[in-house]
Design a protein around this motif. Structure first.
Motif, PDB file in Angstrom:
ATOM      1  N   ALA A  13      18.146  52.531  41.231  1.00  0.00           N
ATOM      2  CA  ALA A  13      18.209  53.641  40.445  1.00  0.00           C
ATOM      3  C   ALA A  13      16.692  54.264  40.242  1.00  0.00           C
ATOM      4  CB  ALA A  13      18.772  53.320  39.073  1.00  0.00           C
ATOM      5  N   LEU A  17      15.181  57.548  41.564  1.00  0.00           N
ATOM      6  CA  LEU A  17      14.554  58.592  40.532  1.00  0.00           C
ATOM      7  C   LEU A  17      12.874  59.082  41.134  1.00  0.00           C
ATOM      8  CD1 LEU A  17      15.619  56.644  37.277  1.00  0.00           C
ATOM      9  CD2 LEU A  17      16.436  58.875  38.315  1.00  0.00           C
ATOM     10  N   THR A  27      20.811  60.288  38.027  1.00  0.00           N
ATOM     11  CA  THR A  27      21.422  59.175  37.447  1.00  0.00           C
ATOM     12  C   THR A  27      22.201  58.409  38.597  1.00  0.00           C
ATOM     13  OG1 THR A  27      21.285  60.454  35.389  1.00  0.00           O
ATOM     14  CG2 THR A  27      22.767  58.628  35.511  1.00  0.00           C
ATOM     15  N   THR A  29      25.228  55.982  39.330  1.00  0.00           N
ATOM     16  CA  THR A  29      26.410  55.291  38.832  1.00  0.00           C
ATOM     17  C   THR A  29      27.083  54.315  39.808  1.00  0.00           C
ATOM     18  OG1 THR A  29      27.958  56.939  38.990  1.00  0.00           O
ATOM     19  CG2 THR A  29      26.789  56.975  36.843  1.00  0.00           C
TER      20      THR A  29
END
Length: 164
Positions: A13, A17, A27, A29
């Motif tokens: 992540a 980012l 984001t 998931t």
């Protein structure tokens, strides 16, 4: 044997980012994909953020991109590496559309599928170079280019991987 994959995947992540200077919040998931029977019919069940996974299990990785600015953004690149100890299977269905390109060299170069590579093989005792199609399981990174992302708009993109 269970493999603690969640920590490694969550670290991705951070990589996702670090996309650049565009005002886009990303984001990541992750869901474990299982087949279950409901009323006699086989259906998919998604288990969010599995603590551990087993070899052969399938994971869905979805990145949500949100334009946090008041301006329309164009040609937004979103790059997501295929996690170590997994192999790329296919794009996640039913999500937003964006031009997808793939890498087999850790994100150094990208091209649309199907990817091709040159290999040297032996034919009749001679070394011959051939161009072959790369299997999706060899993909190491996926990069989408979102043509337009309006102010405040969100878009979901993703793929499925299988644990080695």
């Amino acid at each position: 044997m269970k493999r603690p994959l969640l920590t490694a995947l969550l670290s991705l992540a951070g990589l996702a980012l670090a996309q650049g200077k565009a005002p886009v919040a990303l984001t990541l998931t992750m869901n474990l994909v299982s087949s279950v029977k409901v009323d006699g019919k086989t259906t998919e069940q998604l288990t969010p953020n599995p603590g551990s996974v087993l070899p052969g299990q399938v994971l869905s990785q979805v990145v949500t991109a949100r334009n946090t600015s008041a301006a329309l953004l164009r040609n937004v690149p979103i790059t997501l590496p295929v996690p170590k100890n997994t192999v790329y299977l296919a794009p996640e269905q039913g999500l937003g559309s964006a031009r997808a390109e793939y890498s087999i060299d850790g994100g150094k170069t990208f091209a649309p599928a199907p990817l091709k590579k040159t290999v040297t093989v032996s034919e009749n005792g001679k070394a011959v170079q051939k161009v072959i199609e790369v299997k999706p399981s060899e993909y190491t990174t996926v990069r989408w280019t979102v043509a337009e992302l309006g102010a405040g708009q969100t878009l979901k993109l993703g793929y499925r991987v299988q644990v080695k």
